[in-house]
Each structure stands twice: as C-alpha cells, then as structure tokens.
Design a protein around this motif. Structure first.
Motif, PDB file in Angstrom:
ATOM      1  N   HIS A   1       0.858  -1.182   0.000  1.00 35.72           N
ATOM      2  CA  HIS A   1       0.000   0.000   0.000  1.00 35.72           C
ATOM      3  C   HIS A   1       0.896   1.235   0.000  1.00 35.72           C
ATOM      4  O   HIS A   1       1.612   1.484   0.967  1.00 35.72           O
TER       5      HIS A   1
ATOM      6  N   THR B   1      -2.889   5.200  -2.760  1.00 39.46           N
ATOM      7  CA  THR B   1      -3.823   6.196  -2.240  1.00 39.46           C
ATOM      8  C   THR B   1      -3.218   7.591  -2.385  1.00 39.46           C
ATOM      9  O   THR B   1      -2.064   7.809  -2.001  1.00 39.46           O
TER      10      THR B   1
ATOM     11  N   ILE C   1      -4.875   7.315   7.389  1.00 41.33           N
ATOM     12  CA  ILE C   1      -4.533   6.778   6.064  1.00 41.33           C
ATOM     13  C   ILE C   1      -3.027   6.621   5.932  1.00 41.33           C
ATOM     14  O   ILE C   1      -2.535   5.593   5.472  1.00 41.33           O
TER      15      ILE C   1
ATOM     16  N   GLN D   1      -1.396   3.597   7.247  1.00 43.83           N
ATOM     17  CA  GLN D   1      -1.547   2.332   6.517  1.00 43.83           C
ATOM     18  C   GLN D   1      -0.435   2.124   5.488  1.00 43.83           C
ATOM     19  O   GLN D   1      -0.348   1.062   4.872  1.00 43.83           O
TER      20      GLN D   1
END
Lengths: 277, 277
Positions: free
Chosen positions: A156, A182, A194, A197
């Motif tokens: 991620h 993201t 966020i 992560q």
C-alpha cells in the motif's frame, strides 16, 4: 535510503554514454535550460543542473527570459527549442510566474525532448506504461526503491500531494508497479489514519515537517520529496527514522536523484535523436 | 442511483442542441463508429449507440473492418476520419483484437474528436483538470454523483480496477473533485479492509459479484460499473443494497449514462467544430 551514491553512479553512466555519443557523432548531448525571471532559488537550481551537465559532458544552452515575458512569447521560444535539432532536451524551470500559463509553456516542449517529464504526453505515458520520459523526481524515487530492493507490488503506497509533476506521476508509477495507491491532499480527512496504513509513504506535500513519526507505520519505507530552507523535508526525520525501516534523508535522498534522472534522460534523448542507441 | 432518467434528460438536451446545430449550419452532428471484427457483444453495443444517435438527430457513419485488419491499416482509417471535416466524433469500439496495438489505434483519434475519451490527451486533461473530453463511463459516474448530491470533496473514494478508460480516469476525476482516492486491483492485498473504508466505491474490476455487502461501509455510495451476462454487476446487489446509502442498479445505473455522455460530447464536439457555441 541514500540518494547521493546512486545518483553519482547514474551520472557516471550518463557521462560515459554522453562521451560515446560525442565520439560517434561529433555532437555532445545538449540540454536547453529555460529560466523565467530571477527567483533566487530557481537561479540556484538551474545553475546546479547546468554545472552537473557540464561535468557529465552534456552541453547546456541557457535561455534567460525576463519575468515579464508573456505566455505566447514563452511558448514561442520553447517551440523554437523543440524545433532546433541542436537541442536534445528542454528544461523549463518551475515556477514561471503567475501571469504565465505554465501548462501552455510545458506543452510547447516536444515529447521527445521532454527530459524533465512535465508534458501531458509524458504523464499519460507514465500512467499507461507507455514509452516516454518520466518526471524526474518520481522517476528518481522509483530508482531509489529499486536500489534498496523495495518491491512495490502488493504494497500500500500512500502519496501525500497531487501536483502534476510530483505527486500525481509518483502515484501512477507506483500503480504501474502494482502497488495499491492512495492519493491524499489538503482536502483529505483522517489523514493520519490513512498515512499510518502506508507500507510505502511518499511525502510530496510541500510543507515542512508535515508528517511525524506517530503517523508512520512501523517498518514502512518513507520517501521524503520535500525540501525546505534549513535542510528540512516534509517528514520530521527525528521522530520518523525510528519507526521507518527505510527513510530518505534531506538533503541527500530524493534531491540528487532528480538531477541524475534529468541527466540520464537528456543523454537518452540525445542518443535517440542522433541515431545512437 | 437510477441512471435511466438522468441519461434520458441528457440525451434530450443533446437532441435539442443537435437540432439547433443542424438548423443553424445545415449540418447534423456526425459520429463515426469503428468496429473491428464481429464480436457479438461489440456488434450489439455499436448498434445500440448508433440507434441512440439517430434518435437524437446525430448522424452516424459506420465503419466495419475485418477482424484481420493490421494496426497500420486501422490507424490509417482512423486518421482519415480524424482529418475528415464531415466527422465530428470518433468511437473505436473496444476490444479490437489481440494482434492489434489498441493504444496506437486510439492515439490516431484527433483530440477534438475524441468524444469517447480514450486518448492519452484526454486522460491527461482529466487528470490535470484541463479542457477536453472525459472517458464516457467515468464521466457518467461523475454526473450521477452530482445528480444525487454526492459531494466527493474530503470523501474517501476507492476505485477497484485501473483500466485506461474506466478505473484510472474515474480515480483522476474523483481526485480532481478533491476526494481522497485509492486505486485497488488484482495485486491489492487486504482488499476487503480497504474497500470497507470507501465512502464512495467504484467497482470497475470486470468480475461478477466481486464485491459483496460485507465489504461495504454502512452508508457508502456504491457505483457498479460492471456488466456481465444475466444483468450481473461487479457488486452483489442483494447483499450490498442494505448497507449502501446509494447504489447503482445493473442494468439502469452506469450503463445508460455512458451512452448519454457519448452523445453529449459528440454534440459538443460538433458545435465546436462547426463554430456554434
């Protein structure tokens, strides 16, 4: 993640290729640097880039334009450089002044000379995995990750920032390497949750010490693409370095990679235009 | 979120504009539809698009090409259409067959005729908020969100899928509207955990019932851009509809919007090319 050593190796390779091109064609690779106005930071950046070029056997042709130049006069000048066979790459130093349509100026750079990776053509090529030049800072980040054995696939990646030549292309390059990506920015709510992560964090927000250690997932790879006066990045290194598995320093991380990619792409462009490949 | 009624209104508006253009210039808007081979689904899609055009007063010029056509012959044909002033928009039906370089074929579409939003030029324009045509399905999704008062700014939008004409542009349009955007795909690990964070979920993965209710955050807005035989989407509606605040049905959600945007953009392109604006 030290960028200095890797950048030096890339520049050495580029210098060798530049010498080879010159030997075989009688012509050295040539980068046109376009500077609008006299912003001190911009003057310094361009001077530094030209000095690195010269050391690597890349000629540079400097075009200094008044701050008052119009968009049409600037695009005309850049179009001339695009059409000039003696120029192999074009760098338009950002920013160009608020009264100028910077996008129009960037678009005047021919795609095969866009060694700084700023045109929409280059962005789409990065996004779709097509041949083309990458934006230098995102391209430098990818090379750093490769150098340190960081495999983006399945990770991620969180990119904080979405500028056209940094955040957006960085995310697209990571997506192309199969990271889950993201994009966060000034409107993001719950930013810390966020960012926490992120297996790979790219800080490209342009605010000093915007991201602190508490926001970083233990074991994350942290890429700090910010640079602020006093050798300060977008990440607070003092608190971040103990949580991160790998982190780029400021200076000496992403910065030198940006110039290295610029030089490598200039030599590549020259080789292609001069028929040496 | 019903797309049928909104699509009808957009098509009615487009029809009125098409009639106006025809009345003022003597020329009706014209969409060229290019079909390679005889894939039954593609034949049906193109027939449907042409029928909608005709009903709205948009001429269509159909170009049926053999499945065996080469990339160069196809790009040559598309370039002809790009150069033909009687054609205002060009649709190349996807897919075109594996032996063909689809990207090269798309790139032969002139940007001002790219009413299906498939060129790299259009993608970069969507990504950077520049003038240009949007990819029809992502554009239709944005219009649906607007119609239902869904404000993307500050929301976490998760796009599952990253194709060049659906997932990638959908994410860029949402990012342009200030959503925090995450791209997931086949390499994403922990997909359910990420999807469960979505305030706005765009399912564009192309696998039937890939996302189930358990993956959906209560109160989320769910956009199902999938279509599979038997009126099945990428989302399992039976389990998803009770968790979602808003959800698009299949059929009657995103599907009709795609055609509506195609027609609206064709009329817009014609108006611009014919000097009526």
């Amino acid at each position: 993640m030290d960028g200095t050593g890797l950048a030096r190796r890339i520049i050495d390779t580029s210098a060798a290729t530049a010498a080879d091109i010159r030997g075989r064609t009688g012509t050295a690779p040539c980068l046109a640097t376009v500077l609008v106005g006299e912003d001190p930071a911009s003057v310094t950046y361009v001077r530094m880039k030209r000095a690195r070029c010269e050391k690597a056997g890349i000629r540079s042709r400097h075009v200094a334009l008044p701050a008052s130049i119009s968009t049409s006069a600037l695009t005309e000048k850049i179009t001339e450089l695009s059409d000039d066979p003696a120029v192999h790459g074009i760098l338009l130093q950002h920013p160009v002044g608020r009264h100028i349509d910077e996008r129009a100026a960037f678009e005047a750079i021919a795609p095969d000379k866009d060694v700084d990776g700023v045109t929409t053509h280059s962005f789409a090529a990065m996004s779709f995995g097509l041949p083309g030049f990458v934006s230098c800072t995102p391209g430098g980040i990818m090379r750093l990750l490769d150098e340190y054995g960081v495999e983006p696939a399945g990770k991620h990646a969180v990119v904080v920032g979405r500028s056209p030549i940094l955040g957006k292309p960085a995310g697209m390059l990571l997506l192309g390497r199969n990271a889950t990506v993201t994009y966060c920015h000034s409107h993001t709510s719950g930013l810390s949750d966020i960012v926490r992560q992120a297996d790979i964090l790219v800080a490209a927000v342009g605010r000093p010490h915007f991201i602190t250690g508490a926001d970083i997932k233990p074991g994350a790879v942290v890429v700090d693409a910010g640079y602020h006066p006093g050798n300060v990045g977008d990440v607070d290194h003092a608190s971040a370095r103990d949580r991160a598995a790998l982190i780029t320093p400021v200076p000496g991380g992403v910065g030198p990679m940006t110039i290295a990619v610029l030089l490598a792409q200039t030599v590549e462009a020259a080789g292609r235009q001069l028929g040496v490949n």
